[in-house]
Design a protein around this motif. Structure first.
Motif: not given
Length: 378
Positions: A119-121, A134-135, A137
């Motif tokens: 994920d982004a984080d 954030d959007s 993949l």
């Protein structure tokens, strides 16, 4: 005892060097021709590194071929004691709704590929060298990394020679002619030799050697650019290869020196090559604008001014699927061409398939989707 077949290999580049190795390993009497010498920088095999990846973004049918190649990469390294490939992983990044990113996930599910969704984080902490949204993949292909093209070509050709192949350097082939009673004649400027079969891997010279080929192969001029980071890499930092899809499509490979990063662009950014013997190696400043934009948008840790540039050629078919198999009307001439930027990772498998077709007239590998047999469009 069965008579050993005499097989010519025309071109000892990305695929031809592997074909020479696999043919010699299987007992064929091999003569391999090259207009220059194995490992030269005038065709499609240059650039220090190429991506090896298990995950596909366009067609899941390549996965079995990649797996076969994977085994043969290990075998060639074991036979020669040289590191031709290093598995560092490869990150796939792009908008989750992008069709190619959806294909990534479909291929992973279909073939059970070893991967990790990040994920982004987690990306920001683990891979700060990339800027993702954030959007987006992000998927890490664990069975991926890079291969060394020039070293691989020279090593495969040398291994073929150790197994009995004869390498004819600086000997351009002018004609590959089928014989009425079977077999093939190879004609050069200095002599003519007869063979039971010929594996033709001419790279960007396919149009020169086979002007009547029923399928078109467009030769394109591709640019690689190397960039340095603004700061030194942290010890132990993961440095996988990477590929981004979406509005901006590009790929990158950290260099084996552990410092610079090579970037490359897709076919849409490549200029056509009218004559492969007169490749324009000068890169104009405006040709670097897309690279600069990519660095600013997605690779914030890199200095946007490249420190090195390289120009090479690639052959593309209209479908982006290579041509693999016998020429129409001549089962003894086996063509492998038009790999559309996809050839290096599967090159050992292609060499093995070429040996199958030249020696047995068939292969058990799943090549229906790239075969010349019954093919009407490129």
């Amino acid at each position: 005892m069965a008579t050993r077949k005499r097989v010519a290999v025309v071109g000892t580049g990305t695929v031809g060097s592997q074909a020479a190795w696999r043919l010699a390993a299987r007992g064929a009497k091999v003569v391999a021709y090259d207009r220059f010498a194995p490992g030269h920088d005038r065709g499609a095999a240059g650039g220090e590194t190429r991506v090896f990846r298990s995950v596909q973004t366009d067609d899941s049918r390549y996965v079995p071929l990649v797996r076969h190649a994977d085994t043969l990469w290990n075998q060639l390294q074991a036979e020669t004691g040289r590191e031709l490939r290093r598995l560092t992983g490869c990150l796939f990044m792009g908008p989750a709704e992008d069709a190619h990113m959806r294909t990534v996930m479909d291929v992973i599910a279909e073939h059970g590929l070893d991967h990790e969704v990040i994920d982004a984080d987690a990306m920001a902490k683990r891979f700060p060298q990339f800027r993702v949204h954030d959007s987006d993949l992000a998927v890490l292909d664990r069975r991926a990394g890079f291969v060394r093209p020039e070293l691989t070509v020279q090593t495969a050709a040398r291994r073929a020679a150790e197994l009995g192949a004869r390498i004819r350097r600086y000997t351009p082939v002018r004609e590959v002619a089928p014989l009425a009673r079977g077999g093939v004649e190879i004609r050069t400027d200095s002599d003519t030799e007869r063979f039971d079969a010929a594996v033709v891997t001419p790279g960007p010279w396919v149009g020169d050697l086979l002007p009547d080929l029923p399928w078109g192969v467009s030769v394109c001029r591709a640019i690689s650019a190397w960039f340095l980071p603004d700061d030194d890499h942290r010890a132990g930092e993961e440095r996988p290869g990477f590929l981004r899809r979406g509005a901006h499509h590009f790929y990158g490979i950290p260099s084996p020196d552990g410092l610079s990063v090579k970037l490359g662009l897709p076919q849409a950014h490549h200029k056509p090559v009218d004559d492969p013997n007169r490749l324009d190696r000068t890169v104009a400043p405006e040709e670097l604008e897309t690279f600069t934009e990519i660095v600013h948008r997605y690779l914030p840790g890199l200095n946007p001014d490249p420190v090195r540039l390289s120009v090479f050629m690639e052959g593309y078919t209209d479908s982006s699927r290579p041509l693999v198999g016998s020429l129409p009307g001549c089962d003894d001439i086996i063509l492998l061409a038009g790999f559309s930027g996809q050839g290096f990772k599967i090159s050992p498998a292609m060499g093995d398939i070429a040996a199958d077709l030249a020696l047995e007239g068939r292969t058990s590998q799943p090549i229906d989707f790239i075969s010349t047999l019954g093919r009407t469009a490129a």
